[in-house]
Design an enzyme around this catalytic site. Structure first.
Site, PDB file in Angstrom:
ATOM      1  N   CYS A  18     -19.044 -12.250 -19.797  1.00 37.62           N
ATOM      2  CA  CYS A  18     -20.377 -12.247 -20.380  1.00 37.62           C
ATOM      3  C   CYS A  18     -20.443 -13.229 -21.563  1.00 37.62           C
ATOM      4  O   CYS A  18     -21.358 -14.035 -21.681  1.00 37.62           O
ATOM      5  CB  CYS A  18     -20.728 -10.835 -20.848  1.00 37.62           C
ATOM      6  N   GLY A  29       0.792  -1.229   0.000  1.00 37.95           N
ATOM      7  CA  GLY A  29       0.000   0.000   0.000  1.00 37.95           C
ATOM      8  C   GLY A  29       0.819   1.271   0.000  1.00 37.95           C
ATOM      9  O   GLY A  29       0.271   2.359  -0.198  1.00 37.95           O
ATOM     10  N   CYS A  70     -23.044  -6.712 -18.638  1.00 41.58           N
ATOM     11  CA  CYS A  70     -21.786  -6.960 -17.929  1.00 41.58           C
ATOM     12  C   CYS A  70     -20.688  -6.033 -18.450  1.00 41.58           C
ATOM     13  O   CYS A  70     -20.527  -5.879 -19.664  1.00 41.58           O
ATOM     14  CB  CYS A  70     -21.319  -8.397 -18.161  1.00 41.58           C
ATOM     15  N   CYS A 130     -26.465 -11.836 -20.611  1.00 48.05           N
ATOM     16  CA  CYS A 130     -26.165 -13.173 -20.111  1.00 48.05           C
ATOM     17  C   CYS A 130     -26.980 -13.528 -18.874  1.00 48.05           C
ATOM     18  O   CYS A 130     -26.885 -14.636 -18.354  1.00 48.05           O
ATOM     19  CB  CYS A 130     -24.675 -13.335 -19.824  1.00 48.05           C
ATOM     20  N   CYS A 147     -27.969  -8.886 -16.030  1.00 52.78           N
ATOM     21  CA  CYS A 147     -27.340  -8.495 -17.294  1.00 52.78           C
ATOM     22  C   CYS A 147     -28.299  -8.820 -18.431  1.00 52.78           C
ATOM     23  O   CYS A 147     -28.828  -9.931 -18.532  1.00 52.78           O
ATOM     24  CB  CYS A 147     -26.018  -9.250 -17.476  1.00 52.78           C
TER      25      CYS A 147
END
Lengths: 231, 302, 258
Positions: B276, B36, B270, B248, B245
Site C-alpha cells: 500500500c 504437503g 490494503c 492507495c 483500497c
C-alpha cells in the site's frame, strides 16, 4: 403322474429340555408320496402328528431322521438338508403353507400382502395388482379394506387375506393347515371351490381339515396317522 | 533496508543450538521431498509462548544465513508489534539485514498473509501455523487423521464445503480454505485468506510451514501444484470487494475493514502495508486518503 | 438355480475380550442377499463377533473372507488401506446407538453426503439429489435436510444412520440391535423400513439382536449364541418354532409370541 413330493422314513421327537428332558415321540417311519393334482388329507386323533408332519414337509420342523424331497425346477431336492437360501427359494416358487392365521406385518396394506408373493416371483406390478384385486373381490373383502393393514381386521377377515395371498398365484405344492376353520359357510364354500380349482389346475396338496364334509369333498386320498405315546 | 546491530555474541547464531537446527533442517528436507506431508519435529521452547509463531520462528532460525535479508509480517503488516519483535529478535541473534520490501527480502516470515507483490525464484516464505491438521475439527484422533492422509481418504474434508453450500448457498469460509498439494496431500494453508490461495499454486518461492505448539512442519516446494478444494458445480472463487483500497486505490489487493472512529465509520484498506505504501509512493491515491491521514491510519510518519 | 459362492466365510473365529472369551471357534457362511440373525442373551459374544466381522477388531484366531469379484479376500490379511476401502464400499455398519454412526455436528444431508464424498463424488448438485432421495426412502421429510441430527428423535436418527450406510450401496450391512432403545411403535416403523430396503436392494445383512420378533421379521437364517459358542443354527422359523437346544428352548419360551 408327476411326483411332486416324497417323504421317506420320517421320524420326529421333541425333547423338552426345560421340562425334565421329556422326550415326545410324534412321528416314526412315516412315508408320503404326492403327485401333481392330488389332495391328500391327513387324518388321525389329536396328537397323532398331523400338523407336525405338515411342518416338516415345509421345512419348519426338523425331523430326527428321514428325507423330504420336493420337485423344484425339475429336480428332486431334499428340503431337510438344503441350504437356507435354497429352502427360501423353494418356498418362494414351489411350496407354500396356508394356515388359518395371517402373520401381520406392521404397516403393510392388504393389497400389498396379497401382491407380495407374485412380486417376489417376478410378476409385474400392474398384473399383480389386477390379480390381487380380483382375488380379494372373490373372497368378499370390500375394496375399502384393501389399503389398510390387516392388524385391526377380524379373525375371519385376516384368514381370507391369507387365503387370497396363497391362492392368487398358487405354487405347485401347497400345504393346508385348516384354512377353512372358523369361516362362515358362504366364505368356506368359496375357499373350497378355490382349493378344488387349484388342484385341478395341477397343484399338489396335503391338508388337514377337521370338517368331514369339506374333506370328503376335496380329498383324492386320505392318509391315516396313529397316535403315539411319550417314551 | 536497515542494518541492525551486530549479532549478540551471548546467543548462538540463530538462537537455537546447532544440533536443533540440524534436526529442523532434516525435517524440512523431508517435508520438501513430500510436498504437503506433515513432518513431526522436536519443537523447542522459544522466548515467546507457543501459539505466538514459534513454529515459523524455529524454521527461520534453522535456515537463516548471514547473507539473508529478513522480512516479517503479521496479517500483512510490517509494523505490528509481533512483526517488529520478530525482526528485532533475528537481527539480534543473527545480525542479518531486515527489510519491509518484499522484493528485497530473501526470507519472509509471515502470519496469515502472502504479500501482494509476486514472489520470485530463490525467495523463501515461512508461515506460522496454529493448526496444521485440516481434518482436526472433523476427526479428533491423530492416529485416524494420519491414516486418512496416508491413504488419501479425503471424503470427510469435503463435508465442510458441503455444509457451507447447504447452509449459505456458497462456500463461505474466507480463510483457511483447504488445499490439495501436488495432487496428493491435503494441507491447511494456515489461516491465510482464501484470497491468497491461488498465489501458492506454482509459486517460484519455497513455502515452509511450522506449527510450534503442534510440533509439525510441512512444505510446498517451488513450482508445485496447489489446488483449492471445491465441487465440480461450485468451483473455488475469490472474495471481491465493492470498493478499492481507501488509501492507495488498489482494486486487486486483499482489503481489511477498519473502523476509524466512534461513529462507526469504516473503510477498507490494503492488508499488505508495504504494498500500500509503495503504491502511494508511486502516486496512487485512494478515495479516502486524506481522511485516513487525519486519523493517523497511513502507518508511516508524515 | 446357480450355486453362488458365499459372500462372507467365517472360519474358526475366536476373539478374546477383556480376558473373557467373546466368541469361540465360530464358523459360518453368508450368501449374497441373505439376512442372518445372531441371537443370544447379553454377553454371549454377539457384538464382539460383529465387530470382528465388520473389520473393526481382528480375531485372535480364525479367518474372515469376503468375496469381491471372483476372489475371496481374507480381510485381516489385507493391508489396512485395502481393508478400510472395503469397509467403505463393500459393507457398512449400523450401530445400536445412532450417535456412534452419525456426525451430530454435521447436518442430516451432510451425514448422508459424506458417504458419497468418501467414494469420490464431487458434484454438489448430484449429491444433493441423491441425499434427498435417500431421506425420502427412510421417511424423513426432505425439508429437514439441512437440520442437525441433534434435533431428530431417536427413531429419525436411526433412520438417518441407515441412509448414511445404504447410500454407499454396500452389498452387506451389519446391524447391532438396530431397534434397541426405541419405543415399540417406532420400532415397528423401522423394522418395516429395514425389511423393504433389504429386499429391494437385495442386501445381505447380519443382524445382532436379542429380540426374537425382530429376528422373525427380518432374517432368513438364525445363529443362536451362548457363552461365545454357536449352539444352534438354521432357518429362522425352524429355529424359533422347533428349537432343539435347551438354551434356545428357554429363549423362545421366554417370549409371549414372536
Amino acid at each position: 403322474m408327476t411326483t411332486m413330493l416324497e417323504a421317506r422314513s420320517l421320524r420326529k421327537t421333541f425333547t423338552l429340555h426345560n421340562q425334565n428332558g421329556v422326550v415326545l415321540n410324534v412321528l416314526d417311519h412315516v412315508d408320503l408320496d404326492l403327485a401333481a393334482g392330488e389332495m391328500v388329507i391327513l387324518k388321525g386323533p389329536s396328537g397323532a402328528g398331523k400338523s407336525t408332519l405338515l411342518r416338516i414337509l415345509y421345512g419348519n420342523y426338523k425331523p430326527v431322521a428321514g428325507a423330504v424331497r420336493l420337485r423344484h425346477d425339475g429336480e428332486m431336492v431334499d428340503i431337510v438338508g438344503a441350504r437356507t437360501s435354497r429352502v427360501l427359494d423353494i418356498r418362494r416358487r414351489t411350496l407354500s403353507f396356508v394356515s388359518q392365521f395371517l402373520r401381520v406385518i406392521p404397516r403393510v396394506s392388504t393389497l400389498d400382502i396379497v401382491k407380495d408373493p407374485m412380486l417376489a416371483r417376478g410378476v409385474g406390478d400392474a398384473e399383480a395388482t389386477e390379480r390381487a384385486a380380483a382375488m380379494l373381490t372373490r373372497l368378499n373383502l370390500p375394496k375399502q379394506m384393501w389399503g389398510l393393514a390387516p392388524a385391526t381386521f377380524s379373525g375371519g377377515e385376516q384368514q381370507r387375506v391369507n387365503i387370497a395371498r396363497s391362492f392368487v398365484d398358487p405354487t405347485p405344492v401347497l400345504l393346508l393347515d385348516e384354512p377353512t376353520a372358523s369361516l362362515d359357510p358362504i366364505n368356506r364354500d368359496i375357499v373350497v371351490e378355490l382349493i378344488e380349482a387349484t388342484r385341478k389346475a395341477g397343484s399338489a396338496m396335503v391338508g388337514i381339515f377337521h370338517d368331514d364334509a369339506v374333506s370328503s369333498r376335496i380329498a383324492t386320498r386320505v392318509m391315516q396317522l396313529s397316535s403315539r405315546k411319550a417314551a | 533496508m536497515t542494518q541492525p546491530p551486530k549479532h549478540d555474541p551471548d546467543y548462538n547464531y540463530g538462537y537455537l543450538d546447532e544440533a536443533t537446527k540440524r534436526m529442523l533442517r532434516r525435517s524440512l528436507l523431508k517435508a520438501i521431498a513430500i510436498p504437503g506431508y506433515q513432518v513431526p519435529f522436536a519443537s523447542r521452547e522459544m522466548p515467546l509462548a507457543r501459539g505466538w509463531g514459534t513454529g515459523g520462528i524455529q524454521i527461520t532460525a534453522a535456515i537463516i544465513g548471514p547473507d539473508d535479508t529478513l522480512k516479517a509480517i503479521d496479517q500483512g503488516a510490517d509494523d505490528t508489534t509481533n512483526a517488529v519483535s520478530i525482526r528485532r529478535f533475528f537481527a539480534r541473534v543473527t545480525g542479518v539485514a531486515t527489510t519491509e520490501e518484499t522484493t528485497k527480502a530473501s526470507l519472509i516470515q509471515t502470519r496469515h498473509r502472502i504479500p501482494e507483490e509476486p514472489l520470485r525464484d530463490g525467495q523463501i516464505l515461512v508461515y506460522q501455523v496454529p493448526l496444521p491438521e485440516p481434518l482436526r475439527k472433523l476427526i479428533p484422533s491423530e492416529s485416524e487423521t494420519r491414516k486418512i492422509h496416508a491413504w488419501a481418504e479425503y471424503g470427510p474434508i469435503y463435508v465442510r464445503l458441503y455444509e457451507d453450500i447447504a447452509q449459505y448457498g456458497e462456500v463461505t469460509s474466507t480463510y483457511s480454505h483447504p488445499i490439495l498439494v501436488n495432487d496428493r496431500y491435503i494441507a491447511s494453508p494456515t489461516p491465510i485468506p482464501k484470497f491468497d490461495n491461488p498465489k501458492m499454486h506454482m509459486s517460484p518461492a519455497l513455502q515452509l510451514f511450522g506449527a510450534g505448539r503442534e510440533k509439525r512442519l510441512y512444505a510446498i516446494p517451488p513450482y508445485t501444484k496447489v489446488k483449492s478444494l471445491d465441487f465440480e458445480d461450485y468451483p473455488f472463487t475469490l472474495q471481491r470487494w465493492d470498493e478499492p483500497c481507501a488509501l492507495c486505490g488498489s482494486t486487486t489487493s486483499y482489503l481489511d475493514e477498519v473502523i476509524i472512529n466512534d461513529a462507526n465509520e469504516r473503510m477498507f484498506v490494503c492488508s499488505d502495508t508495504h504494498y500500500c505504501e509503495t503504491r502511494r509512493g508511486e502516486g496512487h491515491e485512494g478515495p479516502q486518503l486524506t481522511k485516513a491521514q487525519s486519523v493517523h491510519l497511513t502507518g508511516s510518519a508524515p | 438355480m446357480i450355486e453362488q459362492a458365499p459372500l462372507l466365510r467365517v472360519q474358526n473365529v475366536t476373539r478374546l475380550y477383556g480376558g473373557r472369551v467373546g466368541c469361540r471357534d465360530t464358523s459360518f457362511n453368508l450368501w449374497p442377499g441373505e439376512v442372518l440373525g445372531v441371537v443370544g442373551e447379553s454377553g454371549s459374544g454377539k457384538t464382539t463377533l460383529l465387530r470382528s466381522l465388520a473389520g473393526f477388531e481382528p480375531p485372535d484366531e480364525g479367518t474372515i473372507h469376503f468375496r469381491r469379484g471372483e476372489k475371496d479376500h481374507d480381510i485381516y490379511a489385507l493391508d489396512e488401506a485395502n481393508r478400510r476401502a472395503m469397509m467403505r464400499t463393500e459393507w457398512g455398519m449400523v450401530h445400536q446407538n445412532p450417535r456412534d454412526g452419525l456426525r451430530l455436528d454435521v447436518s442430516a444431508g451432510g451425514n448422508i453426503g459424506e458417504s458419497l464424498m468418501a467414494r469420490g463424488d464431487r458434484h454438489y448438485g448430484k449429491m444433493r439429489a441423491r441425499v434427498t432421495d435417500w431421506l425420502q426412502r427412510v421417511e424423513i421429510d426432505s425439508s429437514r435436510i439441512d437440520d442437525s441430527p441433534k434435533s431428530f428423535s431417536g427413531g429419525m436418527q436411526q433412520r438417518l444412520q441407515i441412509a448414511r450406510v445404504l447410500v454407499a450401496e454396500p452389498r452387506l450391512v451389519f446391524m447391532d440391535e438396530p431397534t434397541g432403545g426405541l419405543d415399540v411403535s417406532v420400532q415397528a416403523r423401522l423394522l418395516d423400513l429395514l425389511r423393504v430396503l433389504v429386499r429391494d436392494l437385495h442386501l445381505a445383512a447380519i443382524i445382532v439382536t436379542h429380540d426374537l420378533a425382530v429376528a422373525r421379521l427380518l432374517t432368513d437364517r438364525l445363529i443362536v449364541m451362548k457363552d461365545g459358542h454357536i449352539i444352534e443354527e438354521g432357518l429362522t422359523d425352524q429355529i424359533l418354532d422347533d428349537p432343539h437346544h435347551a438354551y434356545t428352548q428357554l429363549l423362545t419360551s421366554a417370549v409371549l409370541s414372536a
